[in-house]
Structures are given as C-alpha cells and as structure tokens.
Design a protein around this motif. Structure first.
Motif, PDB file in Angstrom:
ATOM      1  N   GLN A 341       1.394 -47.345  -9.576  1.00 51.65           N
ATOM      2  CA  GLN A 341       0.682 -47.749 -10.785  1.00 51.65           C
ATOM      3  C   GLN A 341       0.466 -49.256 -10.808  1.00 51.65           C
ATOM      4  O   GLN A 341      -0.604 -49.746 -11.187  1.00 51.65           O
ATOM      5  CB  GLN A 341       1.457 -47.305 -12.025  1.00 51.65           C
ATOM      6  N   ALA A 342       1.480 -50.009 -10.387  1.00 54.98           N
ATOM      7  CA  ALA A 342       1.347 -51.467 -10.361  1.00 54.98           C
ATOM      8  C   ALA A 342       0.328 -51.901  -9.318  1.00 54.98           C
ATOM      9  O   ALA A 342      -0.438 -52.840  -9.544  1.00 54.98           O
ATOM     10  CB  ALA A 342       2.708 -52.106 -10.079  1.00 54.98           C
ATOM     11  N   ILE A 344      -2.242 -50.162  -8.325  1.00 52.86           N
ATOM     12  CA  ILE A 344      -3.568 -49.819  -8.845  1.00 52.86           C
ATOM     13  C   ILE A 344      -4.038 -50.881  -9.830  1.00 52.86           C
ATOM     14  O   ILE A 344      -5.210 -51.271  -9.835  1.00 52.86           O
ATOM     15  CB  ILE A 344      -3.535 -48.426  -9.509  1.00 52.86           C
ATOM     16  N   LYS A 345      -3.121 -51.372 -10.652  1.00 51.74           N
ATOM     17  CA  LYS A 345      -3.492 -52.410 -11.613  1.00 51.74           C
ATOM     18  C   LYS A 345      -3.968 -53.676 -10.906  1.00 51.74           C
ATOM     19  O   LYS A 345      -4.858 -54.379 -11.385  1.00 51.74           O
ATOM     20  CB  LYS A 345      -2.310 -52.718 -12.527  1.00 51.74           C
ATOM     21  N   ASN A 348      -7.489 -52.868 -10.023  1.00 49.10           N
ATOM     22  CA  ASN A 348      -8.357 -52.521 -11.154  1.00 49.10           C
ATOM     23  C   ASN A 348      -8.612 -53.700 -12.090  1.00 49.10           C
ATOM     24  O   ASN A 348      -9.498 -53.649 -12.944  1.00 49.10           O
ATOM     25  CB  ASN A 348      -7.710 -51.377 -11.948  1.00 49.10           C
ATOM     26  N   ALA A 349      -7.839 -54.757 -11.920  1.00 46.37           N
ATOM     27  CA  ALA A 349      -7.943 -55.893 -12.843  1.00 46.37           C
ATOM     28  C   ALA A 349      -9.374 -56.433 -12.895  1.00 46.37           C
ATOM     29  O   ALA A 349      -9.965 -56.757 -11.870  1.00 46.37           O
ATOM     30  CB  ALA A 349      -6.986 -57.004 -12.412  1.00 46.37           C
ATOM     31  N   GLN A 354     -11.979 -47.457 -15.202  1.00 40.74           N
ATOM     32  CA  GLN A 354     -10.574 -47.224 -14.903  1.00 40.74           C
ATOM     33  C   GLN A 354     -10.397 -46.479 -13.583  1.00 40.74           C
ATOM     34  O   GLN A 354     -11.010 -45.439 -13.356  1.00 40.74           O
ATOM     35  CB  GLN A 354      -9.929 -46.413 -16.029  1.00 40.74           C
ATOM     36  N   GLU A 357      -5.258 -42.723 -10.699  1.00 33.47           N
ATOM     37  CA  GLU A 357      -4.241 -42.503  -9.674  1.00 33.47           C
ATOM     38  C   GLU A 357      -4.523 -41.187  -8.964  1.00 33.47           C
ATOM     39  O   GLU A 357      -4.854 -40.183  -9.598  1.00 33.47           O
ATOM     40  CB  GLU A 357      -2.847 -42.467 -10.302  1.00 33.47           C
ATOM     41  N   SER A 423      -8.939 -59.080  -3.273  1.00 35.57           N
ATOM     42  CA  SER A 423      -8.151 -58.000  -3.862  1.00 35.57           C
ATOM     43  C   SER A 423      -7.374 -57.233  -2.801  1.00 35.57           C
ATOM     44  O   SER A 423      -6.280 -56.718  -3.071  1.00 35.57           O
ATOM     45  CB  SER A 423      -9.061 -57.046  -4.649  1.00 35.57           C
ATOM     46  N   TYR A 539      -5.634 -44.431  -5.348  1.00 29.34           N
ATOM     47  CA  TYR A 539      -6.534 -44.042  -6.435  1.00 29.34           C
ATOM     48  C   TYR A 539      -7.880 -43.572  -5.905  1.00 29.34           C
ATOM     49  O   TYR A 539      -8.239 -43.812  -4.757  1.00 29.34           O
ATOM     50  CB  TYR A 539      -6.754 -45.200  -7.410  1.00 29.34           C
TER      51      TYR A 539
END
Length: 571
Positions: A341-342, A344-345, A348-349, A354, A357, A423, A539
């Motif tokens: 999750q971290a 992906i963030k 995604n920032a 969105q 996952e 990224s 994701y």
C-alpha cells in the motif's frame, strides 16, 4: 517488454511486456500526430474519468485524409518477430499488428471480432476433438505476392509448439495444444485441430506471420532482426534510422481494404522525461500522464486532452532466482517486508486516478473471476519476514545492517534503467528502505536503457526489477510469464521460477472450455505463484495520457485493439 509506451503484447493475444523501468506509465504505442497547434497556453484539461475506452471515436467522414502521427518510443527495436523471445517489446508488437494480418480485433468489452479484410469467418465446428475452421478473404496477400494460406498457420504453429527447441519462442501457450493444421475444402480454408481443448483459440496467430519468413529456426530467430522481411497489412515500414533513432510506418499501396487516413506514423526514441517535454514543445502528439510530474505539466497544455481507461496493465516487482534468492524463504520474506500500500502511494502521488491494489497475476480487478490470492505473501508483516530470513540461515547483524550467512552479507541489486521516470527510482528507493528494516541491503543499479532488456531482464541478471505486463488478455496469454523454462528457453519467465504443480494447473486452465472452471484453475495457480515468491504484484495501472486535440479514433483503448486505418485528425 515495453518500457512504458510499449504497448502491449503477449503470445496469444501477444502482449507486450511493458518495461516499466524506463517509464512508469501510460500505454503509449501509437499516438502522436502532427496537426497539433503547439504547446503552451493556460487552459487546463479536465481530470480524467476511468472508462472502458477513451479514444474520441469519429466516423471516417469526419477524419481528414493525410497527416502524420508522431509517436514516442523508449528504446530502439531490434527484434521484430513478436513470437521470438526477444521480440516481446510492447511498441514493436503494436507496430507488427499494423503491418501484419490481424485475424481478430478485440473490442471494448474484450470480445474477439473477425477482421473482414482477412477473415470471412472463423468457427468452432467440433468440440471433441476441438476443430476450428477459418475462411480466409481471397484478397488477402503477403507483400511477396503469395496468398495467405494454411501454410502460414502451420509455420506459426510449428515454430511455437515447443517441439523444436531451436525456435526461441517467447511462448508455446495454445500452440502446444494443436495437433494438426491443414487445408480445408479449398486454398482459402484452414482447419486447425487441437489435441487437447484450448478455450482461447481466438488469441492464437495474433498477428499471423508468413511461412516464408519463419519456416526455419534461423529465419525465425534472426530473420526479423532490424528488418521486417514480409508484410501483410494496411501498413509497411517506411524508413528506419538507427542513428537518429526514428522509425516510420506508412500505408501500403497494395492494401486491399479501406485506405488508412494517415500518411505516416513517425516513432522516435525518447526518455520518459523527454517525452513530456517533447509533447509540450509540439514535437509529438501523445505523452504519458500517469505520473504526478507528467500530469501536472500536461494538464495545463491548451492543445492537450487527457484520456483515461482501464486496460490490462499490471505494475509489479519481479524477483530473480540467483544467489540468496534461490531460497524460496528469502523471496517470501521480501514479499512480507514490502508494504505494498505504501509503495502504491509512492506511485499514485499527484495522479488524479486512484491506483487499485492488485492481488492476481492473471486477472485485473475489473475482470470476471478476479480474486485477491496474495494471502500472507503479499501482506506487510515485518516480524514474519525476519523469522523467514532467520530460518533460512541469515542472521541479524544489528539495525540498519545486512544479515549474514557463512560470512556472506545479504545484499541484492534492484536494476533500473537510467532513463526511468523519477517515480520508478522513488519506488526502488522505497523498496530499498523497507527491505533494510528486515536486514536486506539493496543497491539500486542504474543501467543503460538499451541494455536493460538484453543484458539484465532477458538474461535473468537481476535480483529485483520492475516492469509492466500489458494486454495479457485472455489469461492464457500470461502463462509464459510463469511456466517452467525448458533448457535455455525461459519463454517470458525472466525470473526463471516455476514448479510442475503451477505448470499443470496452468495447462489445465487453458484446456478447460468451461469458463467458470477455467477461472478457478487460474486462481489456484495464482495462489501458488504468490507462495513461490515469483512476482510481487502492486497495482492495476490505469491508462492515462495526454493527446493532441483533434486526434480521432485513438487514445486509451482499455481492453480493445486499435484499428490504425481509422486513426487521424478531425476535419
């Protein structure tokens, strides 16, 4: 293997492996055209909304004749044969779908539709044994003047069925289940008889290649390097300039179908950051907007429109199988030490759509049959990761230090192309920091973009690497990523990790005509792949890109194929 733009590809539905390394975003294979009015301005594109497709569909009567579409590439194309193990780069596969026969074209709902310029019909005429009859359009011909025939189908089958290891095939999925290819009632009919059922038969021969170009292993492996010897589509290669890193694709005057709208597609090799600036400078007409930095710049271009859709597009971290990673427990520990999750963030920032996952290697979150099979192997559990490493003999050496075993430090290498988007480096750095908490030291190695595939990914010379698999629909086309290597042929399983049980489940799934049962088997295999520690799915990446205003019948196509003959500029 595409690096971003790399379109899509696979064996059945020939997917491309999108090498996320040099780009972390958008499916950008064809899409750039002249006719834009230039960059700059203060108008801002509306935030994109996900849909099945977003291509600005226009009737041909509203599309101008002529014009150019300027396309970015992220690496030079050397191997053009999409069935060869080194020919899976997404953009090259997409171009091959322009210049070679596409028997079927997938629509927005994921259904195969026959292309009338090649097929009058294609029917399943028997289920025991499974027999498919193809009725070819008698006008369909290769550039050497020969008519399409069963010999072409037979040559593709024989090259890809795995019976002759001299053919370095990227995949034999489906082809190894064919028992015979023969002529039907006349030269325009082809009969394909399967030895075992294959549900995804429409994904085969995608695209079709000429027997004259692949009849021998030498022709198959080497005859398509830096050249396309024979074509059979609405387009053909125009010019290739390796020094200038440009490729053009132009209409073929011998084409028997409706003439394409555009005069030329021009591809130019650019790094991801250069692509964004080139779009803003009105040098190209499509640019990925799937990263925060790119989106923030492109959304303000008054000559741009942001388009977005939900394609088959997974972003993941692949694990190698050498050194410490030969131990499954170490690979499993990596999966548990990573907070997906971290991560992906991180990616995604700043992006307005969105990222979802992903817990499946074969099915996207919006596909029938999807379920999250990651279990404990995709769940963040640092304590469990440490226990696995200790059980594998790797002893703690203190906070911030590499674990050791028999005097060796637990140090791995995350390979990233030099031209990758920021990224991607952020993802590698976040991975590095997380794994260090478990006692695994990771070095982020920046390598030349043009070496990334040939010297690292394709050869298995990596511990961790990230890329995108795109367009892997139907699910059987993703089998080559996970099947057991045979000798030196790894198919597209660059991690070189598999088991007989996984192989068996995948073969059963691909041979099951009942869709519900087939999906059940794919999910069982997927759970085993998670447990194996092969690939850490992150994701499903939305297709988000900026396109020059006025570009018609092209954009983010989701599951659908693009009909390049209709692409052009609105009147």
């Amino acid at each position: 293997m595409a690096v971003v733009a790399p379109g899509r590809r696979s064996s059945g539905r020939r997917i491309p492996r999108a090498l996320f390394a040099a780009t972390a975003c958008a499916l950008l294979v064809a899409g750039c055209g002249s006719g834009g009015s230039g960059a700059g301005g203060t108008a801002t594109s509306a935030a994109p909304a996900l849909s099945a497709t977003d291509t600005n569909p226009q009737p041909l009567s509203d599309v101008r004749d002529g014009g150019e579409l300027r396309l970015p590439l992220q690496q030079w194309i050397s191997q053009w044969n999409p069935y060869q193990v080194d020919g899976t780069y997404g953009d090259s596969v997409e171009i091959m779908k322009m210049v070679e026969p596409m028997l079927f074209r997938v629509d927005a709902s994921g259904v195969y539709q026959p292309v009338p310029e090649y097929l009058e019909s294609a029917k399943l005429v028997s289920t025991s044994p499974q027999v498919v009859d193809y009725k070819l359009n008698p006008k369909a011909k290769w550039s050497d003047g020969k008519a399409l025939s069963y010999l072409d189908f037979k040559a593709v089958w024989q090259a890809d069925n795995g019976q002759n290891p001299a053919y370095d095939a990227a995949s034999n999925a489906g082809y190894d289940q064919i028992g015979d290819v023969s002529q039907g009632a006349d030269p325009t009919e082809v009969r394909v008889t399967f030895s075992t059922p294959y549900a995804d038969w429409q994904s085969l021969f995608y695209p079709l290649l000429p027997a004259a170009g692949i009849a021998t292993p030498d022709e198959f492996n080497k005859g398509w390097i830096e050249r396309i010897p024979i074509t059979g589509g609405a387009f053909k290669l125009g010019t290739t300039d390796k020094t200038a890193q440009t490729i053009t694709v132009v209409p073929d005057p011998a084409w028997w179908g409706t003439r394409p709208k555009l005069d030329k597609f021009t591809y130019r090799v650019l790094s991801q950051d250069a692509i964004t600036q080139a779009f803003l400078n009105n040098e190209i007409d499509e640019a990925s907007a799937g990263r925060a930095d790119a989106y923030s710049q492109l959304k303000g271009d008054s000559d741009a429109v942001i388009r977005s859709a939900s394609p088959w597009d997974d972003v993941h971290i692949s694990l190698g199988s050498n050194g410490p990673l030969a131990d499954q427990r170490v690979r499993q520990a990596i999966g548990e030490a990573l907070d997906r999750q971290a991560l992906i963030k991180v990616m995604n920032a700043g992006v307005p759509v969105q990222f979802k996952e992903l817990g499946n290697h074969f099915l996207m979150t919006n596909q029938v049959g999807y379920q999250d099979n990651s279990g404990p192997w995709g769940a963040y559990d640092l304590a469990s990761a440490k226990q696995l490493l200790t059980a594998a003999g790797w002893q703690e050496a203190g906070a911030g230090q590499s674990r050791t075993k028999d005097g060796q430090k637990l140090e791995l290498h995350f390979v990233v192309g030099q031209g990758s988007a920021q990224s991607t480096f952020d993802l590698a750095t976040a991975t590095q920091n997380m794994l260090l908490q478990a006692g695994i030291k990771v070095d982020v190695d920046r390598v030349p973009d043009n070496d990334l595939d040939d010297k690292y990914i394709n050869t298995g010379n990596f511990d961790l690497a990230t890329w995108r698999n795109t367009g892997s629909f139907p699910p059987s086309t993703a089998i080559p990523y996970y099947q057991e290597p045979v000798g030196n042929n790894v198919f597209e399983n660059y991690s070189r990790l598999s088991t007989p049980e996984i192989d068996s489940l995948l073969k059963q799934a691909a041979s099951t005509l009942d869709q519900a049962q087939s999906l059940k088997l794919y999910n069982e295999a997927d759970a085993k792949i998670w447990e194996l520690g092969h690939t850490i799915e992150l994701y499903q990446r939305p297709g988000i890109a900026a396109f020059r205003k006025g570009l018609a019948n092209y954009g983010e196509s989701g599951l659908a194929d693009t009909d390049y003959t209709t692409v052009g500029w609105q009147k």
